[in-house]
Design a protein around this motif. Structure first.
Motif, PDB file in Angstrom:
ATOM      1  N   ILE A 334       0.846  -1.204   0.000  1.00  0.00           N
ATOM      2  CA  ILE A 334       0.000   0.000   0.000  1.00  0.00           C
ATOM      3  C   ILE A 334       0.877   1.248   0.000  1.00  0.00           C
ATOM      4  N   LEU A 335       0.473   2.231  -0.806  1.00  0.00           N
ATOM      5  CA  LEU A 335       1.135   3.533  -0.746  1.00  0.00           C
ATOM      6  C   LEU A 335       0.423   4.336   0.341  1.00  0.00           C
ATOM      7  N   ILE A 336       1.211   4.961   1.187  1.00  0.00           N
ATOM      8  CA  ILE A 336       0.645   5.704   2.316  1.00  0.00           C
ATOM      9  C   ILE A 336       0.862   7.202   2.078  1.00  0.00           C
ATOM     10  N   LYS A 337      -0.272   7.907   1.879  1.00  0.00           N
ATOM     11  CA  LYS A 337      -0.200   9.361   1.703  1.00  0.00           C
ATOM     12  C   LYS A 337      -1.076   9.983   2.773  1.00  0.00           C
ATOM     13  N   VAL A 338      -0.460  10.767   3.648  1.00  0.00           N
ATOM     14  CA  VAL A 338      -1.209  11.291   4.800  1.00  0.00           C
ATOM     15  C   VAL A 338      -2.451  12.085   4.396  1.00  0.00           C
ATOM     16  N   ASN A 339      -2.368  12.806   3.283  1.00  0.00           N
ATOM     17  CA  ASN A 339      -3.531  13.643   2.958  1.00  0.00           C
ATOM     18  C   ASN A 339      -4.622  12.885   2.207  1.00  0.00           C
ATOM     19  N   GLN A 340      -4.374  11.620   1.863  1.00  0.00           N
ATOM     20  CA  GLN A 340      -5.462  10.833   1.257  1.00  0.00           C
ATOM     21  C   GLN A 340      -6.501  10.475   2.306  1.00  0.00           C
ATOM     22  N   GLY A 342      -6.211  11.946   5.914  1.00  0.00           N
ATOM     23  CA  GLY A 342      -6.465  13.190   6.652  1.00  0.00           C
ATOM     24  C   GLY A 342      -6.105  13.244   8.120  1.00  0.00           C
ATOM     25  N   THR A 343      -5.722  12.114   8.749  1.00  0.00           N
ATOM     26  CA  THR A 343      -5.213  12.202  10.131  1.00  0.00           C
ATOM     27  C   THR A 343      -4.033  11.242  10.296  1.00  0.00           C
ATOM     28  N   LEU A 344      -3.197  11.551  11.292  1.00  0.00           N
ATOM     29  CA  LEU A 344      -2.067  10.665  11.605  1.00  0.00           C
ATOM     30  C   LEU A 344      -2.558   9.329  12.133  1.00  0.00           C
ATOM     31  N   THR A 345      -3.597   9.377  12.956  1.00  0.00           N
ATOM     32  CA  THR A 345      -4.139   8.146  13.551  1.00  0.00           C
ATOM     33  C   THR A 345      -4.566   7.156  12.474  1.00  0.00           C
ATOM     34  N   GLU A 346      -5.343   7.626  11.521  1.00  0.00           N
ATOM     35  CA  GLU A 346      -5.808   6.732  10.449  1.00  0.00           C
ATOM     36  C   GLU A 346      -4.650   6.279   9.555  1.00  0.00           C
ATOM     37  N   THR A 347      -3.640   7.144   9.402  1.00  0.00           N
ATOM     38  CA  THR A 347      -2.456   6.767   8.623  1.00  0.00           C
ATOM     39  C   THR A 347      -1.766   5.568   9.282  1.00  0.00           C
ATOM     40  N   PHE A 348      -1.552   5.652  10.574  1.00  0.00           N
ATOM     41  CA  PHE A 348      -0.885   4.548  11.287  1.00  0.00           C
ATOM     42  C   PHE A 348      -1.761   3.298  11.307  1.00  0.00           C
ATOM     43  N   GLU A 349      -3.067   3.471  11.354  1.00  0.00           N
ATOM     44  CA  GLU A 349      -3.958   2.299  11.306  1.00  0.00           C
ATOM     45  C   GLU A 349      -3.813   1.564   9.980  1.00  0.00           C
ATOM     46  N   ALA A 350      -3.698   2.322   8.898  1.00  0.00           N
ATOM     47  CA  ALA A 350      -3.540   1.695   7.570  1.00  0.00           C
ATOM     48  C   ALA A 350      -2.210   0.945   7.489  1.00  0.00           C
ATOM     49  N   ILE A 351      -1.147   1.545   8.029  1.00  0.00           N
ATOM     50  CA  ILE A 351       0.172   0.884   8.009  1.00  0.00           C
ATOM     51  C   ILE A 351       0.110  -0.414   8.815  1.00  0.00           C
ATOM     52  N   GLU A 352      -0.558  -0.360   9.963  1.00  0.00           N
ATOM     53  CA  GLU A 352      -0.647  -1.525  10.834  1.00  0.00           C
ATOM     54  C   GLU A 352      -1.445  -2.651  10.172  1.00  0.00           C
ATOM     55  N   MET A 353      -2.552  -2.277   9.530  1.00  0.00           N
ATOM     56  CA  MET A 353      -3.364  -3.302   8.857  1.00  0.00           C
ATOM     57  C   MET A 353      -2.550  -3.967   7.742  1.00  0.00           C
ATOM     58  N   VAL A 380      10.385   6.643   9.359  1.00  0.00           N
ATOM     59  CA  VAL A 380      11.274   6.038  10.366  1.00  0.00           C
ATOM     60  C   VAL A 380      10.445   5.546  11.555  1.00  0.00           C
ATOM     61  N   ALA A 381       9.484   6.351  11.970  1.00  0.00           N
ATOM     62  CA  ALA A 381       8.648   5.980  13.128  1.00  0.00           C
ATOM     63  C   ALA A 381       7.923   4.662  12.874  1.00  0.00           C
ATOM     64  N   ALA A 382       7.377   4.517  11.672  1.00  0.00           N
ATOM     65  CA  ALA A 382       6.586   3.316  11.366  1.00  0.00           C
ATOM     66  C   ALA A 382       7.474   2.183  10.848  1.00  0.00           C
TER      67      ALA A 382
END
Ligand SMILES: C=C(OP(=O)(O)O)C(=O)O
Ligand SMILES: [Mg+2]
Length: 426
Positions: A334-340, A342-353, A380-382
């Motif tokens: 998956i490509l992760i784009k924060v503005n697709q 809109g929040t950091l929380t949902e961004t990290f949830e997508a990475i985790e899934m 780096v964080a993720a």
């Protein structure tokens, strides 16, 4: 007693992105005096399922592209909800904004307004804790520097040449460290410029800093890149190639129309074409090889082409779409784009899934960027091991790469370059 992490004020403003279009910046101030500032990027080949970027539509200002409404939403609607909240509880801050918006795609407040505050809030909390953003978001174990995917040849919506594939990237996975990987990339980039000049081709660049010559075919573009890799003194066992077809842009009524070259293909023909490219060339990764609505095609592509297959427009950093992809065995990354989203929380949830399903994740910039470097820290964080941030030239792109070099230096012996391991997993 007031906690130092309590949000005391939030402020929004309009700034310019790398295309000269307005975008949103936010500042979050805490009771302890810490301030976090962040600005948001903007795409050109945007997926139709992305969270909503709120634009003013007033043709007298920036041809309707102004963001004053989003800025006003920060000042008048988001700030009253968040003031008094604890900035170190990022999930609660993000959920408060999601709730205040109340829509699935953040169309009321604007994903651009929400994201600017989400990122600025994390920066303020990190500053208050006196730790860098990557450490704040990733904790003590955050130490993996991503392999950079550098877009050195542009086509599609990012360039006005006759090439339909949007991005041809080099991936220096064989380098011993991040800064060496970057040096390799720069050397290939400059060598490519010289080769194009020698062939009488344009060295004008596209939105992400890659060259945008009029090459006659995908194969010709890849051959030229391989020549640049080898002329610079490297092998394709050290520097691989990645493509972003951005095929959603070609998809009309169930068919792919490559408008620049005036070619038409059905799903099967496009899969065959991509398979042939992957068989013939040292291609490690293909992003958006098919369109975001072509789910059955994606399942077939994933069965037939055994490399990293990345969903950008397909997943739009959205866990609902990613969940469907995982179920249907569509893509493996998956490509992760924060503005697709809109929040950091949902961004990290997508990475985790993605991680739990064995999918890789690539943190990505947008074609319209600012000097904001949050995505470097997020990578780096993720610990995603891959980051795509354009050509190693143009300040909007090098800001991210330079940030990663500084992080690598700060980590010292603890730093680990993701390198070959990243692609072994596939
Ligand atoms: C970075 C990309 O382009 P944009 O920001 O235009 O969507 C992409 O498609 O991966
Ligand atoms: Mg893409």
């Amino acid at each position: 007693m007031k906690s130092g992490f309590e949000i005391s004020s939030i402020y929004g403003r309009e700034v310019l992105d790398s295309r000269g279009n307005p975008t949103v910046e936010a500042e979050v101030k805490l009771v302890c005096g810490a301030v976090g500032k962040a600005s948001v990027p903007s795409g050109a080949s945007t997926g139709i399922f992305e969270a909503h970027e709120l634009r003013d539509g007033d043709e007298t200002r920036f041809e309707g592209k102004g963001v004053l409404n989003a800025v006003r939403n920060i000042d008048e609607k988001i700030s009253p909800v968040l003031i008094g909240m604890d900035a170190s509880k990022q999930v609660l801050v993000d959920h408060a904004m999601i709730e205040a918006d109340g829509t699935k795609n953040k169309e009321v407040l604007g994903a651009n307004a929400i994201l600017a505050v989400s990122l600025a809030n994390a920066r303020a909390a990190a500053t208050a804790m006196q730790v860098p953003l990557y450490r704040y978001l990733g904790g003590a174990m955050a130490r993996v520097l991503p392999v950079p995917m550098m877009n050195i040849l542009n086509g599609g919506k990012h360039a006005s040449n006759i090439v339909d594939i949007q991005e041809f990237m080099i991936v220096p996975f064989g380098a011993p460290s991040f800064h060496e990987a970057l040096r390799w990339g720069v050397e290939v980039y400059h060598t490519l410029g010289k080769l194009l000049k020698k062939q009488g081709l344009s060295t004008a660049v596209g939105d992400e800093g890659g060259f945008a010559p009029d090459l006659e075919s995908d194969e010709a573009a890849i051959h030229t890149i391989i020549e640049a890799i080898e002329t610079a003194g490297y092998t394709t066992d050290e520097i691989g190639i990645a493509l972003d077809a951005a095929a959603s842009e070609w998809y009309t009524d169930g068919e792919y129309i490559l408008s620049k070259r005036k070619q038409r293909m059905d799903t099967g023909a496009l899969i065959d074409h991509l398979k042939k490219l992957a068989d013939e060339f040292p291609i490690l990764s293909i992003e958006d090889g098919l369109a975001d609505r072509d789910w059955t095609g994606w399942t077939r592509l994933t069965q037939e082409v055994p490399i990293q297959l990345v969903g950008d427009d397909l997943f739009v950093t959205n866990t609902q779409r990613l969940e469907k992809g995982i179920k249907e065995h569509a893509a493996n990354s998956i490509l992760i784009k924060v503005n697709q989203i809109g929040t950091l929380t949902e961004t990290f949830e997508a990475i985790e899934m993605a991680r739990s399903a064995g999918y890789t994740a690539i943190i990505s910039h947008r074609s319209g960027e600012t000097e904001d470097t949050s995505i470097a820290d997020i990578a780096v964080a993720a610990g995603t091991g891959q980051l795509k941030a354009g050509a190693p030239a143009r300040t909007d792109r090098t800001a991210k790469y330079n940030r990663l070099m500084r992080i690598e230096e700060a980590l010292g012996d603890a730093a680990m370059y993701a390198g070959r391991e990243t692609f072994k997993r596939l």
